[in-house]
Design a protein around this motif. Sequence first.
Motif, PDB file in Angstrom:
ATOM      1  N   CYS A   5       0.662  -1.283   0.188  1.00  0.00           N
ATOM      2  CA  CYS A   5       0.117  -0.040  -0.049  1.00  0.00           C
ATOM      3  C   CYS A   5       0.852   1.165   0.032  1.00  0.00           C
TER       4      CYS A   5
ATOM      5  N   CYS B 297      -0.215   3.609   3.360  1.00  0.00           N
ATOM      6  CA  CYS B 297      -0.057   3.280   4.717  1.00  0.00           C
ATOM      7  C   CYS B 297       1.093   2.109   4.794  1.00  0.00           C
TER       8      CYS B 297
ATOM      9  N   THR C 171       1.262  -0.721   4.259  1.00  0.00           N
ATOM     10  CA  THR C 171       1.057  -2.465   4.657  1.00  0.00           C
ATOM     11  C   THR C 171       1.201  -3.226   3.355  1.00  0.00           C
TER      12      THR C 171
ATOM     13  N   CYS D 167      -6.332  -2.201  -0.060  1.00  0.00           N
ATOM     14  CA  CYS D 167      -5.447  -2.392   1.329  1.00  0.00           C
ATOM     15  C   CYS D 167      -6.224  -2.923   2.712  1.00  0.00           C
TER      16      CYS D 167
ATOM     17  N   CYS E  75      -6.293   0.360   5.293  1.00  0.00           N
ATOM     18  CA  CYS E  75      -6.813   1.577   5.011  1.00  0.00           C
ATOM     19  C   CYS E  75      -7.654   1.720   3.866  1.00  0.00           C
TER      20      CYS E  75
END
Lengths: 222, 121
Positions: free
Chosen positions: B77, B80, B82, B93, B96
Amino acid sequence: MCDEVTEQKVDITTSVMSKNDRFAADNRELLGGKGIYTLNLISSPGAGKTAVLESMARFFGPRMAVIEGDIQTRRDAERIEKAGCQAWQIETGGACHLDAHAVNHALSHMNLDPDSLQLMAIENVGNLICPSGYDLGEDMRIGLLSVPEGDDKILKYPSLFSSINVLVINKMDLISHLDFDVDRAIDECRSLNPDVLVFTVSAKTGEGMEEFCGFVENQFSG
Amino acid sequence: MNGGATMHELSLAHDMTRIIGNALGRKVHLDRVNITIGPLSGISPESLRFCFTEVAKIEGFGEPELVINLTRAKLICLDCDTEYEAKDFYQGCPGCGSISRRILSGREFTVDSVELEEGND
Ligand SMILES: Nc1nc2c(ncn2[C@@H]2O[C@H](COP(=O)(O)OP(=O)(O)OP(=O)(O)O)[C@@H](O)[C@H]2O)c(=O)[nH]1
Ligand SMILES: [Mg+2]
Ligand SMILES: [Zn+2]
């Protein structure tokens, strides 16, 4: 016969694209070795690939050569020759995409030696699905989307639009008649593909073409 | 079914039998062909299965079962950071919800192994 020896498993572990990728590497080496920068242009049928290339042919002249991929006919190659560039037509005879082997074959027929030659543009077969998996040995992959097709096409064909370096939105002369949302198309393309660069052009009026051609020119003369 | 997509899987099916024939050095009837497809490869598993069944028979490999290991794509992502797995292009994601991401893997397509019919060894 005993049971253990009758079942025989043979390990293969080979990428199905490996043959294509070997030819793509050859093409890259051949063209790169001659200092020729290569584009792979992909769009649906009729989005304006040949029209954009005709406009580029007028900008670049004999500095550019073109490989045309079509299922049948030499028509697109004739249009490019008329616009002032060397062109080679690949007739795929039914295949819905070009592969690196077909391009390799085309290159062997072309004159790659003029000092003036700096740019090879490959027009893929009009199709938003099949060409996306085939590396042709290009330095830059360009996805062309024309505004009459609708701004929803990017998320409908993510495999292509996530693989391109540059998005060219064509037929901008028609935008006032259509509800194509350019900002939405750009946002959606960036969400799939954070590094994509975007140009808006009209191959018909020439709007945006000089900026786009200048950008391409900077890739090899920068 | 999309006609264009079928053509594409048809040429991939031919590539698969070529790879198998080269690896085995001969044409023999197969029980099973194991392959791996990434969800971002642009390949339709059902269309490929349809084409491969035909091509394998015509090319002299019998009527093997095509076993497809469909992997998950690995994405990261951009909003964020991830790292997550997805089964298609549209899964956002889990942290988020953003679909702004970089692709780490998911375009793979390999022939992994084949199993020969009994009495073919
Ligand atoms: N109004 C308008 N028409 C365009 C533009 N670019 C191309 N066209 C028209 O769109 C049609 C298709 O253009 P082509 O250049 O042949 O499209 P293509 O993508 O090469 O098509 P295929 O090779 O068949 O896949 C032609 O009638 C062009 O004149 C543009 O910028 N504006
Ligand atoms: Mg054309
Ligand atoms: Zn996130």
